[in-house]
Design a protein around this motif. Sequence first.
Motif, PDB file in Angstrom:
ATOM      1  N   GLU A 117     -16.541  -9.333   2.211  1.00 37.91           N
ATOM      2  CA  GLU A 117     -16.855  -8.862   3.375  1.00 37.91           C
ATOM      3  C   GLU A 117     -18.118  -9.689   3.837  1.00 37.91           C
ATOM      4  O   GLU A 117     -18.671  -9.916   4.995  1.00 37.91           O
ATOM      5  CB  GLU A 117     -17.051  -7.483   3.622  1.00 37.91           C
ATOM      6  N   GLU A 118     -19.090  -9.453   2.723  1.00 40.86           N
ATOM      7  CA  GLU A 118     -20.596  -9.952   2.841  1.00 40.86           C
ATOM      8  C   GLU A 118     -20.568 -11.489   3.302  1.00 40.86           C
ATOM      9  O   GLU A 118     -21.548 -11.794   4.100  1.00 40.86           O
ATOM     10  CB  GLU A 118     -21.420  -9.952   1.791  1.00 40.86           C
ATOM     11  N   ARG A 119     -19.469 -12.338   2.799  1.00 38.82           N
ATOM     12  CA  ARG A 119     -19.484 -13.787   2.904  1.00 38.82           C
ATOM     13  C   ARG A 119     -18.710 -13.964   4.317  1.00 38.82           C
ATOM     14  O   ARG A 119     -18.381 -15.402   4.525  1.00 38.82           O
ATOM     15  CB  ARG A 119     -18.979 -14.443   1.709  1.00 38.82           C
ATOM     16  N   GLY A 120     -17.981 -12.930   4.950  1.00 36.72           N
ATOM     17  CA  GLY A 120     -17.530 -13.457   6.166  1.00 36.72           C
ATOM     18  C   GLY A 120     -15.741 -13.450   5.996  1.00 36.72           C
ATOM     19  O   GLY A 120     -15.177 -14.104   6.891  1.00 36.72           O
ATOM     20  N   PHE A 121     -15.520 -13.173   4.829  1.00 33.10           N
ATOM     21  CA  PHE A 121     -13.904 -13.489   4.682  1.00 33.10           C
ATOM     22  C   PHE A 121     -13.315 -12.390   4.870  1.00 33.10           C
ATOM     23  O   PHE A 121     -13.669 -11.151   4.814  1.00 33.10           O
ATOM     24  CB  PHE A 121     -13.807 -13.836   3.106  1.00 33.10           C
ATOM     25  N   ILE A 122     -11.870 -12.515   5.047  1.00 34.71           N
ATOM     26  CA  ILE A 122     -11.007 -11.377   5.460  1.00 34.71           C
ATOM     27  C   ILE A 122      -9.964 -11.277   4.227  1.00 34.71           C
ATOM     28  O   ILE A 122      -9.246 -12.077   3.824  1.00 34.71           O
ATOM     29  CB  ILE A 122     -10.194 -11.644   6.788  1.00 34.71           C
ATOM     30  N   PRO A 123     -10.202 -10.286   3.588  1.00 35.01           N
ATOM     31  CA  PRO A 123      -9.236 -10.088   2.205  1.00 35.01           C
ATOM     32  C   PRO A 123      -7.866  -9.479   2.765  1.00 35.01           C
ATOM     33  O   PRO A 123      -7.730  -8.814   3.566  1.00 35.01           O
ATOM     34  CB  PRO A 123     -10.069  -8.552   1.781  1.00 35.01           C
ATOM     35  N   VAL A 124      -6.953 -10.328   2.012  1.00 33.57           N
ATOM     36  CA  VAL A 124      -5.635  -9.879   2.294  1.00 33.57           C
ATOM     37  C   VAL A 124      -4.837  -9.653   0.932  1.00 33.57           C
ATOM     38  O   VAL A 124      -5.047 -10.253   0.048  1.00 33.57           O
ATOM     39  CB  VAL A 124      -4.692 -11.003   3.049  1.00 33.57           C
ATOM     40  N   ILE A 125      -4.552  -8.141   0.848  1.00 33.92           N
ATOM     41  CA  ILE A 125      -4.229  -7.739  -0.525  1.00 33.92           C
ATOM     42  C   ILE A 125      -2.643  -7.283  -0.676  1.00 33.92           C
ATOM     43  O   ILE A 125      -2.260  -6.669   0.131  1.00 33.92           O
ATOM     44  CB  ILE A 125      -5.068  -6.505  -0.706  1.00 33.92           C
ATOM     45  N   ALA A 126      -2.231  -8.101  -1.691  1.00 33.69           N
ATOM     46  CA  ALA A 126      -0.981  -7.578  -1.959  1.00 33.69           C
ATOM     47  C   ALA A 126      -0.908  -6.272  -2.921  1.00 33.69           C
ATOM     48  O   ALA A 126      -1.622  -6.054  -3.846  1.00 33.69           O
ATOM     49  CB  ALA A 126      -0.182  -8.695  -3.001  1.00 33.69           C
ATOM     50  N   PRO A 127       0.015  -5.344  -2.862  1.00 35.52           N
ATOM     51  CA  PRO A 127       0.045  -4.045  -3.494  1.00 35.52           C
ATOM     52  C   PRO A 127       0.699  -4.099  -4.877  1.00 35.52           C
ATOM     53  O   PRO A 127       1.755  -3.416  -5.242  1.00 35.52           O
ATOM     54  CB  PRO A 127       1.004  -3.156  -2.480  1.00 35.52           C
ATOM     55  N   VAL A 128       0.057  -4.818  -5.725  1.00 37.43           N
ATOM     56  CA  VAL A 128       0.484  -4.751  -7.056  1.00 37.43           C
ATOM     57  C   VAL A 128      -0.739  -4.537  -8.074  1.00 37.43           C
ATOM     58  O   VAL A 128      -1.738  -5.149  -7.767  1.00 37.43           O
ATOM     59  CB  VAL A 128       1.199  -6.443  -7.481  1.00 37.43           C
ATOM     60  N   GLY A 129      -0.652  -3.404  -8.852  1.00 38.22           N
ATOM     61  CA  GLY A 129      -1.762  -2.991  -9.559  1.00 38.22           C
ATOM     62  C   GLY A 129      -1.594  -3.656 -10.985  1.00 38.22           C
ATOM     63  O   GLY A 129      -0.597  -4.069 -11.456  1.00 38.22           O
ATOM     64  N   VAL A 130      -2.713  -3.225 -12.053  1.00 35.23           N
ATOM     65  CA  VAL A 130      -2.615  -3.547 -13.120  1.00 35.23           C
ATOM     66  C   VAL A 130      -2.744  -2.346 -14.157  1.00 35.23           C
ATOM     67  O   VAL A 130      -3.711  -1.541 -13.755  1.00 35.23           O
ATOM     68  CB  VAL A 130      -3.506  -4.783 -13.327  1.00 35.23           C
ATOM     69  N   GLY A 131      -2.267  -2.026 -15.099  1.00 43.14           N
ATOM     70  CA  GLY A 131      -2.390  -1.086 -16.188  1.00 43.14           C
ATOM     71  C   GLY A 131      -3.496  -1.355 -16.994  1.00 43.14           C
ATOM     72  O   GLY A 131      -3.916  -2.415 -17.244  1.00 43.14           O
ATOM     73  N   GLU A 132      -3.700  -0.336 -17.947  1.00 43.59           N
ATOM     74  CA  GLU A 132      -4.732  -0.641 -18.969  1.00 43.59           C
ATOM     75  C   GLU A 132      -4.311  -1.550 -19.932  1.00 43.59           C
ATOM     76  O   GLU A 132      -5.389  -2.410 -20.524  1.00 43.59           O
ATOM     77  CB  GLU A 132      -4.974   0.660 -19.785  1.00 43.59           C
ATOM     78  N   ILE A 134       3.351  -1.159  -6.296  1.00 43.73           N
ATOM     79  CA  ILE A 134       2.866   0.110  -5.614  1.00 43.73           C
ATOM     80  C   ILE A 134       2.956  -0.016  -4.087  1.00 43.73           C
ATOM     81  O   ILE A 134       2.984  -0.860  -3.555  1.00 43.73           O
ATOM     82  CB  ILE A 134       1.296   0.288  -6.213  1.00 43.73           C
ATOM     83  N   ASN A 135       3.570   1.372  -3.732  1.00 39.75           N
ATOM     84  CA  ASN A 135       3.763   1.353  -2.292  1.00 39.75           C
ATOM     85  C   ASN A 135       2.478   0.913  -1.498  1.00 39.75           C
ATOM     86  O   ASN A 135       1.265   1.356  -1.907  1.00 39.75           O
ATOM     87  CB  ASN A 135       4.164   2.880  -1.949  1.00 39.75           C
ATOM     88  N   ALA A 136       2.706   0.160  -0.569  1.00 39.03           N
ATOM     89  CA  ALA A 136       1.505  -0.462   0.248  1.00 39.03           C
ATOM     90  C   ALA A 136       0.751   0.733   1.008  1.00 39.03           C
ATOM     91  O   ALA A 136      -0.508   0.504   0.971  1.00 39.03           O
ATOM     92  CB  ALA A 136       2.032  -1.727   1.085  1.00 39.03           C
ATOM     93  N   ASP A 137       1.371   1.712   1.782  1.00 36.39           N
ATOM     94  CA  ASP A 137       0.603   2.682   2.197  1.00 36.39           C
ATOM     95  C   ASP A 137      -0.331   3.462   1.159  1.00 36.39           C
ATOM     96  O   ASP A 137      -1.447   3.563   1.588  1.00 36.39           O
ATOM     97  CB  ASP A 137       1.616   3.826   2.888  1.00 36.39           C
ATOM     98  N   LEU A 138       0.062   3.724   0.014  1.00 36.25           N
ATOM     99  CA  LEU A 138      -0.609   4.215  -0.945  1.00 36.25           C
ATOM    100  C   LEU A 138      -1.918   3.547  -1.390  1.00 36.25           C
ATOM    101  O   LEU A 138      -2.962   3.965  -1.451  1.00 36.25           O
ATOM    102  CB  LEU A 138       0.024   4.743  -2.246  1.00 36.25           C
ATOM    103  N   VAL A 139      -1.605   2.157  -1.402  1.00 37.77           N
ATOM    104  CA  VAL A 139      -2.760   1.271  -1.712  1.00 37.77           C
ATOM    105  C   VAL A 139      -3.687   1.234  -0.570  1.00 37.77           C
ATOM    106  O   VAL A 139      -5.118   1.367  -0.868  1.00 37.77           O
ATOM    107  CB  VAL A 139      -2.217  -0.170  -1.964  1.00 37.77           C
ATOM    108  N   ALA A 140      -3.324   1.154   0.478  1.00 35.42           N
ATOM    109  CA  ALA A 140      -4.085   1.125   1.722  1.00 35.42           C
ATOM    110  C   ALA A 140      -4.811   2.198   1.792  1.00 35.42           C
ATOM    111  O   ALA A 140      -6.208   2.273   2.144  1.00 35.42           O
ATOM    112  CB  ALA A 140      -3.098   0.633   3.186  1.00 35.42           C
ATOM    113  N   GLY A 141      -4.328   3.420   1.699  1.00 33.89           N
ATOM    114  CA  GLY A 141      -5.300   4.613   1.773  1.00 33.89           C
ATOM    115  C   GLY A 141      -6.193   4.684   0.645  1.00 33.89           C
ATOM    116  O   GLY A 141      -7.435   5.173   0.891  1.00 33.89           O
ATOM    117  N   LYS A 142      -5.929   4.133  -0.731  1.00 30.63           N
ATOM    118  CA  LYS A 142      -6.912   4.438  -1.716  1.00 30.63           C
ATOM    119  C   LYS A 142      -8.108   3.271  -1.415  1.00 30.63           C
ATOM    120  O   LYS A 142      -9.178   3.542  -1.709  1.00 30.63           O
ATOM    121  CB  LYS A 142      -6.206   4.204  -2.962  1.00 30.63           C
TER     122      LYS A 142
END
Length: 297
Positions: free
Chosen positions: A170-185, A192-200
Motif C-alpha cells: 500500500e505504501e508503494r502504491g500497489f494493489i494487493p490481489v490475494i488468493a485464499p491459500v494459507g500455510v500451516g506451521e 480457505i474460504n475466501a469470505d473468511l480470508v477477506a474478513g480476517k
Amino acid sequence: MEETINKAKVLIEALPYIRRFYNKTIVIKYGGNAMMDEDLKNSFALDVVLMRYIGLNPVIIHGGGPQIGKVLAQLGRKTEFVEGMRVTDGETMDVVEMVLIGKVNKEIVGLINRHGGNAVGLSGKDGQLILARKMNVYRKRGDGRPPEAIDIGMVGEVVSVNPSVILAMEERGFIPVIAPVGVGEAGESYNINADLVAGKIASALKAEKLILLTDVPGILDKADQLIRTLDIGRARELIEKGVIMGGMIPKVHCCLDALKEGVIKTHIIDGRVEHTLLLEIFTDEGIGTQIYREEQA
C-alpha cells in the motif's frame, strides 16, 4: 449541456466520500458472477483502479470455486462438498493451488494492470501472510447423538494474518490481489474460504470497509425487499428468525466478526451490477446492504 452538468453533479456527490475515505483501506472479496462475465470483470477492474488513483487503498481477496471445479472435472476427479466445504485431499490441494495462485490470481492482476493499475498477486503463503490450521467440521446427527466429526482434508481456517506485506505494498502504491491459500506451521498448504480470508485480512488491517461481492442484491427481508442497513443486533435477530438463511448466514457472520475485530463498516453487495463498487462507496443511496456497529447509528 444538461448531460454535461449531470456528470458534474455525479462527481460533486462523490466528493464527500472521496474525502472521507482518502488513504483508507477497503478490503474487497471478489467472486461469483463478477469473476465470470467479461463486462463485469472489466467493470470491477476499472472500479479498483479508480479507487486507487483517487487515494483509497483497495485490497482484493478472490475466490475461484467454479474454476477449480472445472479443472477437477477435466482431470476426471469428482468434487465432494461437506457442509458447503470442498473436500480437499492432497491431489485436490495441488489443483487448488495451481488454479487459484497460478491462473485466477494472475488473470485478475493482469486485468487490473491492463486498465492502468499496479496490481501484485499474492497468496497467504507469501511472507507468512496467512497462518492456517486444519478446519474441524461436524455434521449434526439428531436423536440426541453428538455431532459427527468429518475429515475434509486440507481445508483450513485462519489462525493469524501478518499484515506487513500488504501495508508495504500500500505504501508503494500497489494493489494487493490475494488468493485464499494459507500455510500451516509445518509449511503445508490449506484451502480457505475466501469470505473468511477477506474478513480476517480486513480485521488485521483495521480496514475502513469490508465489501463482499455476491450474486444477490444483498440481504433481503421476508418480502424479498433489499434491507439497506443493519446493525449487529438486528442482523443476529434476522438470523435467529430465519430471515437470513442458507449461504447468506456465513457471509453475515463474517461481517459481524470483522466489525467486532475493528473494521468500521461491512457491505454485502450485488456483483452482477456494473460498477457496483463505485455505486456502493461513492453514492448517497448505495446499492447493497450495509452492516455496522450499534454505536455508529
